[in-house]
Write an enzyme that holds these catalytic residues in place. Structure first.
Site, PDB file in Angstrom:
ATOM      1  N   GLY A 243       3.174 -97.534   1.794  1.00  0.00           N
ATOM      2  CA  GLY A 243       1.984 -97.149   1.044  1.00  0.00           C
ATOM      3  C   GLY A 243       1.586 -98.148  -0.026  1.00  0.00           C
TER       4      GLY A 243
ATOM      5  N   ASP B 242       1.366 -97.200   9.172  1.00  0.00           N
ATOM      6  CA  ASP B 242       0.061 -96.563   8.941  1.00  0.00           C
ATOM      7  C   ASP B 242      -0.674 -97.278   7.811  1.00  0.00           C
ATOM      8  OD1 ASP B 242       1.933 -95.522   7.027  1.00  0.00           O
ATOM      9  OD2 ASP B 242       0.680 -93.753   6.723  1.00  0.00           O
TER      10      ASP B 242
ATOM     11  N   GLY C  50       5.294 -94.599   0.097  1.00  0.00           N
ATOM     12  CA  GLY C  50       4.828 -93.254  -0.204  1.00  0.00           C
ATOM     13  C   GLY C  50       5.952 -92.378  -0.739  1.00  0.00           C
TER      14      GLY C  50
ATOM     15  N   GLU D 237       8.630 -98.732   8.821  1.00  0.00           N
ATOM     16  CA  GLU D 237       8.575 -97.345   9.306  1.00  0.00           C
ATOM     17  C   GLU D 237       9.402 -97.084  10.556  1.00  0.00           C
ATOM     18  OE1 GLU D 237       5.304 -97.951   6.543  1.00  0.00           O
ATOM     19  OE2 GLU D 237       6.034 -99.098   8.246  1.00  0.00           O
TER      20      GLU D 237
END
Length: 375
Positions: A122, A153, A70, A145
């Site tokens: 992402g 996520d 991301g 992460e």
């Protein structure tokens, strides 16, 4: 201003079309920006409803990365503007990202993701949802992460739980980087095709007699990819995860997160890949470690839509708490690699803080993703 995503429709021999979307930010390793998401979502919706589109292909510009994650720096700036409090830009970004990921997972036509080079965070969230997920000899995949005070996520609650032999928990806790063979073994990819065969794949798809029966179109694409995979298999790398299967099962068999983390970091093993994973866990955020463990525990029986709803709450709270901001600062902003984590170990983490992360932020009907899975 260059388009952040390039869209193209290739006409096939029988008049049907292939929709091609290219993430166009080569310098940032195609990091997934909010602008990219805002371009991709409506175009994918339109292609899903367009009877002339038989197949969709999603790829990244350049040879280095499909998508390295991301737009973390932008999220950092949003957190810095709202220190220790709710940051509206965080909720907006993750809401849009999870809607895009869910659309790819539930897309009603063959959806190819060309996972060449770096596929992280992402990027993996988009790739894992495709119906035909391709990895190459240069694929390097991770959910790292724990190193930035976040958690896996983009559907990690769902897809890490689907992996064999507790691999999902191990990869989530350590952020270990995996290759094409690992991706196939853990269920993140379907086909291994060498990078030099991408144009051959496209050329062959243009000659396929696509019809209006989606299941048959899936089969036709499977046949094309299977042949190219057979031609590529001599270059398939050795799987690190499979080679360490027994030790991964052993170290993740503990009853508590503290037992599991202690087992991972203390087990003696001569394997460079495993040792690197141990090092990442040792230097990672204790809060992230707890989040990974609990998200996988509570998410075991959840639907994909419910996993995304859970993750949106976690992500918004990560934006508020400060651990995520500190992790990004240390790794990507100041680059001192000296994050000042809130807790110095898994054992010393305050469980009431972890409970706060999982406390619902919204009533069910008011959740920003309440309609997911009900369209």
């Amino acid at each position: 201003m260059t388009d952040v995503v390039l869209f193209e429709q290739l006409e096939c021999a029988n008049g049907k079309h292939i929709g091609v979307a290219t993430l166009n930010a080569e310098r940032s390793l195609n990091a997934l920006s909010g602008e990219m998401i805002e371009s991709l979502y409506p175009q994918f919706k339109a292609w899903q409803e367009d009877d002339s589109i038989s197949v969709v292909l999603l790829q990244g510009a350049g040879e280095k990365a499909f998508c390295a994650g991301g737009d973390i720096v932008k999220l950092y700036n949003e957190m810095k503007t709202h220190p220790g409090e709710y940051a509206p830009g965080i909720e907006e970004y993750f809401t849009k990202e999870y809607r895009l990921d869910y659309l790819i997972h539930t897309f009603n036509k063959p959806f190819i993701v060309w996972g060449n080079g770096i596929v992280m965070g992402g990027g993996l969230g988009m790739m894992v949802g495709g119906s035909h997920r391709v990895v190459t000899e240069s694929s390097r995949i991770a959910m790292p992460e724990i190193s930035i005070g976040l958690y896996p996520d983009v559907g990690g609650t769902y897809f890490l739980n689907k992996m064999p032999d507790n691999c999902g928990l191990f990869l989530g806790l350590t952020g270990a980087s995996i290759n094409a063979s690992d991706a196939k073994y853990t269920g993140l990819a379907d086909y291994f095709i060498t990078a030099d065969k991408k144009q051959t794949l496209i050329d062959q798809m243009l000659t396929v007699n696509w019809g209006d029966t989606i299941a048959l179109n899936h089969d036709k694409l499977n046949d094309v990819m299977h042949e190219l995979e057979l031609e590529s298999n001599t270059q398939l790398p050795v799987s690190h995860v499979r080679a360490n299967k027994a030790v991964i099962e052993h170290v993740t068999s503990g009853e508590t997160i503290s037992e599991i983390v202690n087992a991972i970091v203390t087990v003696e093993i001569e394997d460079k890949w495993f040792n690197k994973a141990q090092k990442s866990l040792k230097h990672g955020s204790a809060i992230s470690g707890h989040l990974v463990y609990r998200q996988l525990e509570v998410g075991k029986q959840m639907s994909l839509a419910d996993c995304f709803r859970l993750e949106l709450g976690l992500s918004v709270k990560c934006g508020q708490h400060g651990e995520f901001q500190e992790g990004v600062r240390a790794l990507l902003i100041d680059k001192d690699n000296q994050p000042s984590w809130k807790f110095d170990s898994i054992e010393n983490a305050d469980t009431s803080v972890i409970d706060w992360f999982f406390a619902p932020m919204w009533q069910a009907e008011e959740h920003p993703l309440a309609d997911l899975g009900q369209e």
